[in-house]
Scaffold this motif. Structure first.
Motif, PDB file in Angstrom:
ATOM      1  N   VAL B 271      18.965  42.691  12.873  1.00  0.00           N
ATOM      2  CA  VAL B 271      19.032  43.869  12.543  1.00  0.00           C
ATOM      3  C   VAL B 271      18.099  44.019  10.561  1.00  0.00           C
ATOM      4  N   THR B 272      18.768  43.073  10.038  1.00  0.00           N
ATOM      5  CA  THR B 272      18.244  42.926   8.152  1.00  0.00           C
ATOM      6  C   THR B 272      16.801  42.941   8.497  1.00  0.00           C
ATOM      7  N   ALA B 273      15.438  42.260   9.280  1.00  0.00           N
ATOM      8  CA  ALA B 273      14.711  42.655   8.966  1.00  0.00           C
ATOM      9  C   ALA B 273      13.958  43.955   9.144  1.00  0.00           C
ATOM     10  N   TYR B 274      14.624  45.124   9.907  1.00  0.00           N
ATOM     11  CA  TYR B 274      14.171  46.105   9.897  1.00  0.00           C
ATOM     12  C   TYR B 274      15.302  47.120   9.351  1.00  0.00           C
ATOM     13  N   GLU B 275      15.948  46.578   8.090  1.00  0.00           N
ATOM     14  CA  GLU B 275      17.164  47.925   7.624  1.00  0.00           C
ATOM     15  C   GLU B 275      15.360  48.772   6.684  1.00  0.00           C
ATOM     16  N   GLY B 276      16.145  50.275   6.368  1.00  0.00           N
ATOM     17  CA  GLY B 276      15.394  51.157   5.727  1.00  0.00           C
ATOM     18  C   GLY B 276      14.309  51.556   6.679  1.00  0.00           C
ATOM     19  N   THR B 277      14.660  51.436   8.069  1.00  0.00           N
ATOM     20  CA  THR B 277      13.675  52.137   9.080  1.00  0.00           C
ATOM     21  C   THR B 277      14.353  53.585   9.195  1.00  0.00           C
ATOM     22  N   PRO B 278      13.744  54.287   8.632  1.00  0.00           N
ATOM     23  CA  PRO B 278      14.038  55.582   9.211  1.00  0.00           C
ATOM     24  C   PRO B 278      14.752  56.138   9.802  1.00  0.00           C
ATOM     25  N   LEU B 279      14.808  56.446  10.439  1.00  0.00           N
ATOM     26  CA  LEU B 279      15.806  57.324  11.978  1.00  0.00           C
ATOM     27  C   LEU B 279      15.965  58.738  11.917  1.00  0.00           C
ATOM     28  N   ASP B 280      15.451  59.563  13.637  1.00  0.00           N
ATOM     29  CA  ASP B 280      15.364  60.550  13.831  1.00  0.00           C
ATOM     30  C   ASP B 280      17.339  61.261  14.668  1.00  0.00           C
ATOM     31  N   GLN B 281      17.564  59.868  15.039  1.00  0.00           N
ATOM     32  CA  GLN B 281      18.313  59.520  16.119  1.00  0.00           C
ATOM     33  C   GLN B 281      19.116  58.850  16.568  1.00  0.00           C
ATOM     34  N   VAL B 282      20.662  58.945  16.742  1.00  0.00           N
ATOM     35  CA  VAL B 282      21.389  57.386  16.875  1.00  0.00           C
ATOM     36  C   VAL B 282      21.972  58.108  17.733  1.00  0.00           C
ATOM     37  N   PHE B 283      21.618  56.927  19.076  1.00  0.00           N
ATOM     38  CA  PHE B 283      22.515  57.797  20.309  1.00  0.00           C
ATOM     39  C   PHE B 283      23.895  56.312  21.185  1.00  0.00           C
ATOM     40  N   VAL B 284      24.631  56.916  21.300  1.00  0.00           N
ATOM     41  CA  VAL B 284      25.829  55.841  21.557  1.00  0.00           C
ATOM     42  C   VAL B 284      26.844  55.807  22.422  1.00  0.00           C
ATOM     43  N   SER B 384      23.641  47.132  18.748  1.00  0.00           N
ATOM     44  CA  SER B 384      24.676  47.049  19.032  1.00  0.00           C
ATOM     45  C   SER B 384      26.226  48.888  18.426  1.00  0.00           C
ATOM     46  N   VAL B 385      27.090  48.947  19.649  1.00  0.00           N
ATOM     47  CA  VAL B 385      27.466  50.154  18.811  1.00  0.00           C
ATOM     48  C   VAL B 385      28.220  50.069  17.152  1.00  0.00           C
ATOM     49  N   ALA B 386      28.208  48.722  16.428  1.00  0.00           N
ATOM     50  CA  ALA B 386      28.862  48.477  15.896  1.00  0.00           C
ATOM     51  C   ALA B 386      27.240  49.037  14.351  1.00  0.00           C
ATOM     52  N   THR B 387      26.103  48.437  15.310  1.00  0.00           N
ATOM     53  CA  THR B 387      25.178  48.308  14.051  1.00  0.00           C
ATOM     54  C   THR B 387      24.417  49.977  14.433  1.00  0.00           C
ATOM     55  N   ALA B 390      26.104  52.166  11.456  1.00  0.00           N
ATOM     56  CA  ALA B 390      25.964  51.712   9.885  1.00  0.00           C
ATOM     57  C   ALA B 390      24.963  52.527   9.857  1.00  0.00           C
ATOM     58  N   SER B 391      24.150  52.480  10.955  1.00  0.00           N
ATOM     59  CA  SER B 391      23.102  52.661  11.061  1.00  0.00           C
ATOM     60  C   SER B 391      23.085  54.623  10.853  1.00  0.00           C
ATOM     61  N   GLU B 396      19.614  55.533   8.485  1.00  0.00           N
ATOM     62  CA  GLU B 396      17.883  54.215   8.817  1.00  0.00           C
ATOM     63  C   GLU B 396      18.835  53.791   9.446  1.00  0.00           C
ATOM     64  N   ILE B 397      17.440  52.571   9.407  1.00  0.00           N
ATOM     65  CA  ILE B 397      18.487  51.372   9.742  1.00  0.00           C
ATOM     66  C   ILE B 397      19.183  50.428   9.327  1.00  0.00           C
ATOM     67  N   ARG B 398      20.725  50.276   9.645  1.00  0.00           N
ATOM     68  CA  ARG B 398      21.416  49.536   8.565  1.00  0.00           C
ATOM     69  C   ARG B 398      22.606  48.277   9.128  1.00  0.00           C
ATOM     70  N   SER B 399      22.069  47.109   8.672  1.00  0.00           N
ATOM     71  CA  SER B 399      23.391  45.613   9.080  1.00  0.00           C
ATOM     72  C   SER B 399      24.724  46.492   9.378  1.00  0.00           C
ATOM     73  N   PRO B 400      24.646  45.955  10.944  1.00  0.00           N
ATOM     74  CA  PRO B 400      27.034  46.331  10.259  1.00  0.00           C
ATOM     75  C   PRO B 400      27.560  45.860   9.393  1.00  0.00           C
ATOM     76  N   GLU B 401      26.827  44.238   8.885  1.00  0.00           N
ATOM     77  CA  GLU B 401      27.352  43.658   7.589  1.00  0.00           C
ATOM     78  C   GLU B 401      28.139  44.192   6.606  1.00  0.00           C
ATOM     79  N   VAL B 402      27.199  45.921   6.298  1.00  0.00           N
ATOM     80  CA  VAL B 402      27.528  46.175   5.196  1.00  0.00           C
ATOM     81  C   VAL B 402      28.674  47.243   5.010  1.00  0.00           C
ATOM     82  N   LEU B 403      29.067  47.222   6.482  1.00  0.00           N
ATOM     83  CA  LEU B 403      30.634  47.887   6.831  1.00  0.00           C
ATOM     84  C   LEU B 403      32.015  48.027   6.187  1.00  0.00           C
TER      85      LEU B 403
END
Lengths: 157, 403
Positions: B271-284, B384-387, B390-391, B396-403
């Motif tokens: 996930v860390t490789a794509y952190e900062g990618t802006p997101l228009d939607q998250v779907f769980v 994942s759900v945690a990703t 966080a995102s 934007e895409i963010r690693s769940p490690e920040v939470l």
């Protein structure tokens, strides 16, 4: 079963979403699937499929179980689909709807050239060279020979 | 010695066998075609109606009168023939099958590719097309080629924020999208034994993404305990030194939060490789990650905060929705700015509710990121759900490690 057609080349891992998109599945009208087949792969492809033998890359038909994918190809006039490997559900679906799916390694494809095949004898031919095709199981051969699983069942009944 | 697939199908790998099917199910997407083929076969009533389920989940509730009309025909057939029938709003077929409908050792066939999900119970569960399903309705059995098996040996335990979904994406990345074609997967080892049932369902669910017929766990104490909750007393299955065609080992301690990157499930990156990618939607949601533990985890991470992008949460079944409601999780989600969808497949297959626009980017907990699947011209990442939490909070895409 034998056949011949003009080659249409596809790359590897063509998924069933690309073959027929979900947005066209809200119907039983097969002509709609034929009209939009492979649209998301190449929108110009559908009209070139009548009488075509598709020569695809590995893992042809991966993804969803949607049987509309081989039906759409068949309805668009595809004679057979040849690939080094098929996703399992697509392979079975294709035979079930009467579309020959032929496993064959190393078949070259430039597009438009003539491709012939004989499933009974186990070969695919193009450019004057014959390539071995893996035989279908006895059951799959019977289903295909009957024209698909519906006819196979009717004959059994 | 025998693999679990060989044991259940009672024949060696490579053999072709005819077997009765213990459970057969179809949904509104495939059942309509199966019914058409069934009638073309000259049949009116299924041979074993008590073994057949029809579950509406793909366009549930119907998005227009055309789909409603198709559903009405199938609904009438299911009720008239006395089939098990779950109408719109009950939930995703694979989730409902996992709520006490599938038992270890059974042969389960669903007209949906993710039917392999029920392999988590030690059942030979696999997907077929509509015409195959029609033949099963007609005669109660079908043919199988007994698959060779790829053993996936899981060692250790997950560390940090990694979840079962990260294991699933990791093995699909390792095997590739056709790495297990014509095969079964078996998840074994101490790492597998430590994964709770919800996580096992996630791992089995994605077996098809590596081309496998099914993804099997041996029924153990966790399986027994889970199914006891649905009133079933089942026996455990013990591995018999199985002969694998291929084996891979994954140390769970090495599994990091990962993503499947557009447009291939097997293109997996941290996930860390794509952190900062802006997101228009998250779907769980979905049959991969719409279970109660997923909703609970997501709610626990966004509780008291606000999501920064539109975030759709779809519980996988009415039971999940009810439990989430009783636990107050739905309130947490709504207060955090999420949209709650009715139980079903939702945006996963791009047919209704949450379809993406051209150029939009999403992060989804689903199992497929094929081009155009969730919307023409869109891109989406699987995580994942945690990703996802966080995102969603970052927009934007963010690693769940920040939470």
């Amino acid at each position: 079963m034998e056949g011949t057609g003009h080659a249409v080349c596809l790359g590897p891992d063509v998924d069933t979403d690309l073959i027929i998109a979900g947005r066209y599945l809200r119907t039983k009208d097969r002509s709609i699937w034929a009209e939009h087949v492979l649209e998301d792969y190449d929108p110009a492809l559908a009209p070139r499929l009548r009488g075509a033998v598709i020569v695809a890359g590995k893992n042809m038909g991966c993804g969803s179980s949607r049987e509309q994918a081989p039906v759409a190809l068949r309805e668009a006039g595809v004679v057979a689909v040849i690939a080094p490997s098929f996703a399992r559900i697509f392979f079975r679906n294709a035979i079930n709807v009467g579309l020959p799916a032929i496993e064959c390694d190393g078949l070259p494809c430039t597009g438009g050239e003539c491709v012939s095949f004989s499933l009974d004898e186990g070969w695919v031919e193009t450019g004057g060279i014959r390539y071995p095709a893996r035989p279908l199981s006895g059951r799959m051969q019977e289903i295909l020979d009957a024209g698909g699983l519906v006819n196979y069942w009717r004959e059994k009944a | 010695m025998t693999t679990l697939a060989e044991r259940i199908l009672d024949a060696p790998a490579g053999a072709y066998v005819d077997r009765n099917v213990d459970r057969a199910f179809a949904h509104d997407g495939t059942g309509v075609l199966a019914l058409e083929a069934f009638r073309e076969m000259g049949k009116k009533v299924p041979a074993y109606p008590e073994r057949i389920s029809i579950l509406f989940d793909h366009l549930a509730p119907a998005n227009n009168s055309q789909t409603a009309t198709l559903q009405a025909e199938l609904r009438e057939f299911a009720i008239e023939c006395g089939l098990h029938f779950s109408d719109v709003g009950e939930g995703i077929c694979h989730q409902l099958m996992s709520e006490g409908q599938v038992l270890p050792g059974e042969i389960v066939v669903g007209a949906d590719s993710h039917s392999c999900t029920a392999g988590a119970f030690g059942a030979f569960a696999t997907g077929v097309g509509a015409t195959d399903m029609a033949a099963i309705w007609a005669g109660g059995s079908t043919w199988f080629r007994v698959p060779e098996t790829t053993g996936i040996h899981l060692e250790g335990t997950l560390a940090g924020c990694a979840e079962a979904k990260d294991i699933a994406l990791t093995y699909v990345g390792r095997l590739g999208m056709d790495g297990a074609t014509y095969r079964a997967l078996e998840f074994t080892g101490e790492g597998a034994a430590g994964i709770p049932m919800d996580g096992r369902l996630t791992l089995s669910n994605m077996a098809i993404e590596a081309g496998a017929k099914t993804g099997l766990f041996y029924a153990d104490a966790i399986t027994r305990q889970y199914l006891a909750g649905y009133g079933h007393d089942v026996s455990e299955q013990v591995p018999d030194d199985p002969d694998y065609a291929e084996e891979i080992t994954i140390d769970l301690a090495d599994v990091a939060p990962v993503l499947s990157v557009p447009h291939r499930v097997d293109t997996v990156a941290e996930v860390t490789a794509y952190e900062g990618t802006p997101l228009d939607q998250v779907f769980v949601g979905t049959c991969t990650n719409g279970r109660y533990s997923d909703i609970e985890r997501f709610a626990s991470l966004v509780r008291g905060k606000k999501v920064k992008t539109r975030t759709i949460v779809v519980p996988a079944s009415r039971d999940v929705l009810l439990r989430a409601g009783r636990a107050g999780l739905l309130t947490d989600l709504i207060e955090a700015g999420c949209i709650i969808g009715s139980p079903g497949c939702g945006p996963c297959l791009g047919m209704h509710m949450g379809v993406l626009g051209e150029g939009e980017v999403a992060l989804s907990t689903a199992n497929r990121n094929f081009r155009n699947r969730m919307g023409v011209g869109a891109e989406y990442y699987l995580g994942s759900v945690a990703t996802a939490a966080a995102s969603a909070l970052a927009g934007e895409i963010r690693s769940p490690e920040v939470l």
